[in-house]
Motif scaffolding. Structure first.
Motif, mmCIF file in Angstrom:
data_model
loop_
_atom_site.group_PDB
_atom_site.id
_atom_site.type_symbol
_atom_site.label_atom_id
_atom_site.label_comp_id
_atom_site.label_asym_id
_atom_site.label_seq_id
_atom_site.Cartn_x
_atom_site.Cartn_y
_atom_site.Cartn_z
ATOM 1 N N PRO A 111 0.849 -1.197 0.000
ATOM 2 C CA PRO A 111 0.000 0.000 0.000
ATOM 3 C C PRO A 111 0.885 1.248 0.000
ATOM 4 O O PRO A 111 1.863 1.334 0.751
ATOM 5 N N SER A 112 0.563 2.203 -0.832
ATOM 6 C CA SER A 112 1.401 3.397 -0.970
ATOM 7 C C SER A 112 1.581 4.132 0.355
ATOM 8 O O SER A 112 2.662 4.669 0.642
ATOM 9 N N GLN A 113 0.533 4.146 1.166
ATOM 10 C CA GLN A 113 0.605 4.892 2.416
ATOM 11 C C GLN A 113 1.650 4.322 3.372
ATOM 12 O O GLN A 113 2.105 5.007 4.288
ATOM 13 N N SER A 114 2.054 3.074 3.152
ATOM 14 C CA SER A 114 3.018 2.450 4.060
ATOM 15 C C SER A 114 4.456 2.860 3.765
ATOM 16 O O SER A 114 5.357 2.567 4.562
ATOM 17 N N VAL A 115 4.700 3.536 2.627
ATOM 18 C CA VAL A 115 6.079 3.898 2.281
ATOM 19 C C VAL A 115 6.253 5.380 1.953
ATOM 20 O O VAL A 115 7.382 5.838 1.758
ATOM 21 N N ARG A 116 5.189 6.138 1.886
ATOM 22 C CA ARG A 116 5.315 7.552 1.501
ATOM 23 C C ARG A 116 6.207 8.332 2.463
ATOM 24 O O ARG A 116 6.867 9.301 2.072
ATOM 25 N N HIS A 117 6.238 7.930 3.726
ATOM 26 C CA HIS A 117 7.011 8.669 4.725
ATOM 27 C C HIS A 117 8.500 8.349 4.667
ATOM 28 O O HIS A 117 9.307 9.019 5.320
#
Length: 487
Positions: A444-450
């Motif tokens: 999921p993109s949200q898991s690596v954006r940071h």
């Protein structure tokens, strides 16, 4: 032969017979039209191994393995009674002999009367031959035909099912080939309860009256999932109504997994129907694989160039397909071997055999890139991949419409730092493709954006070292990137 008489064909062929010989890799067939009847099934009603067909005034038996027709020529003693029953039905009670056409190049050399033609379905036949064969059957002729698309593809690695002559012939007489195994026992028993549905056309009519019948849903769903086609006499609106009005007990989620076998069967049938519907969003996908809170920015004309480095490899396009959105892929240029495919969704595992369902069991859609323009849609959404064919020096250029930019990262890209700083903020796709030299993760993109590029580099180099160590222990070298998909 009217419908009532045709309905008795399975019992007639298995009169005084309880089973037929098993051959490895019996492939599943789908009897679609009302001119077909399921004769023998494998694991369940969706996996038919033998189909009877009426073609005009003629008759045909189609068997899911290219070796079966040879039994009719050898007059195998083990299946003597079954073969004799087939002879009587095919010849319509006449004294007819079996004649092989495996090596025959023209129907002009085939006896017009007193002969049941036998073809393994594997040897090449011209379009003219197949047209003449169809005319022969319509005039009252008889045919025993083997069909094994998976086997044929194995020996024709640069081809697709669209090139399979026997598959096109079967399609013309109301049978769809799948390339999947039928899951037969050894020997293959005659089970009347598994063939009571007769054909898909019959199930369509029954399903209209019983839309919650799990067995009917499973058959229709399996057919649509395999073929991507809508079915005769059942409108798209009817199919959409079935899935969109489904109860929560057949919509799988992590919070409410489906454990009951009957409900799982209904759920899988609905999932199969969803696989064939365009512009339809599956219920329950907000939890998995995800859905947009607000409408994303849609790209309407982007170009993607892929250079294949390995056979049968997935290449992420860098774009995401929103659930229920129809995309268009225009093939601009191809070099090397043809046979590329497009895939929406990285979750290619089929969870049909699981004891409980926490998501829709089959949410990845694949379609061959034949012709110059292909339209695709997924009720579940997902990353868009291009899949290479055989060979290692193939390339393809495509133009995409109606896709969403998604964050991607490649350790081998010299511009990855600048690209990631842009994509992690601007790209809206819900899933990402994070690639090292020897491994790639779909998350999921949200898991690596940071994460910044330095952090991604460290993680990818670590996992690359794990893959390399694994190959060193095996005495091999990495040939492609290992793919890890979060589920």
């Amino acid at each position: 032969m009217d419908d009532n008489e045709f309905d008795q064909v399975p019992q007639n062929l298995f009169q005084d017979v309880t089973s037929v010989k098993y051959i490895r890799f019996v492939e599943a067939l789908i009897p679609v039209s009302n001119d077909t009847r399921a004769i023998v099934c494998g694991a369940d009603s969706t996996k038919v191994a033998i189909v009877a067909v009426r073609v005009g005034n003629g008759r045909c038996l189609v068997l899911g393995n290219k070796e079966y027709p040879a039994f009719f020529l050898a007059n195998d003693s083990q299946d003597q009674c079954f073969i004799e029953n087939c002879r009587q039905w095919l010849s319509q009670g006449k004294d007819a002999q079996f004649e092989s056409i495996d090596q025959t190049e023209s129907m002009d050399s085939v006896k017009e009367k007193g002969t049941i033609l036998v073809w393994n379905g594997h040897n090449f036949k011209s379009d003219a031959f197949m047209n003449d064969l169809r005319t022969f059957l319509e005039g009252g002729g008889a045919l025993v035909c083997g069909v094994a698309p998976w086997n044929w593809l194995y020996f024709n690695k640069d081809k697709s099912l669209l090139d399979f002559t026997t598959g096109r012939f079967c399609d013309s007489i109301g049978i769809k080939v799948t390339g999947n195994l039928a899951g037969c026992d050894d020997p293959i028993p005659f089970k009347p309860d598994l063939i009571k549905f007769k054909n898909v056309s019959n199930v369509v009519q029954a399903l209209a009256n019983e839309p919650n019948n799990g067995e009917y849903l499973a058959i229709i769903g399996s057919t649509i999932k395999e073929l991507g086609d809508t079915l005769p006499d059942l409108s798209i609106e009817t199919l959409q109504s079935m899935v969109l009005n489904a109860g929560n007990d057949v919509i799988p989620t992590k919070a409410s997994p489906i454990k009951d076998k009957s409900l799982r069967q209904q759920s899988m049938g609905l999932c199969g129907i969803l696989c064939g519907l365009s512009d339809t969003k599956a219920p329950g996908i907000k939890e998995f694989p995800g859905d947009f809170d607000d409408s994303p920015s849609i790209e309407t004309d982007v170009t993607v160039n892929i250079q294949s480095k390995a056979a049968n490899e997935w290449y992420c396009t860098g774009y995401y397909v929103p659930a229920g959105t129809t995309i268009q892929i225009v093939i601009s240029e191809q070099t090397g071997v043809s046979g590329w495919s497009a895939r929406i969704g990285c979750h290619s595992d089929d969870l049909a055999s699981c004891n409980e369902l926490r998501r829709w069991h089959c949410i990845s859609i694949c379609k061959p890139l034949s012709g110059t323009t292909v339209q695709m849609s997924s009720a579940f959404g997902g990353l868009l991949f291009l899949e290479s064919s055989t060979g290692e020096s193939n390339s393809i250029s495509v133009r995409l419409q109606n896709v969403v930019l998604t964050p991607t990262y490649d350790l081998m890209d010299s511009d990855r730092v600048e690209r990631w700083e842009d994509l992690r903020v601007r790209a809206q796709g819900l899933w990402t493709d994070i690639a090292g030299q020897y491994i790639v993760f779909n998350l999921p993109s949200q898991s690596v954006r940071h994460l910044d590029s330095a952090e991604l580099d460290r993680a990818l180099r670590f996992y690359d070292s794990v893959v390399v160590a694994h190959h060193e222990l095996r005495g091999t070298t990495p040939g492609r990137r290992e793919r890890i998909v979060s589920d």
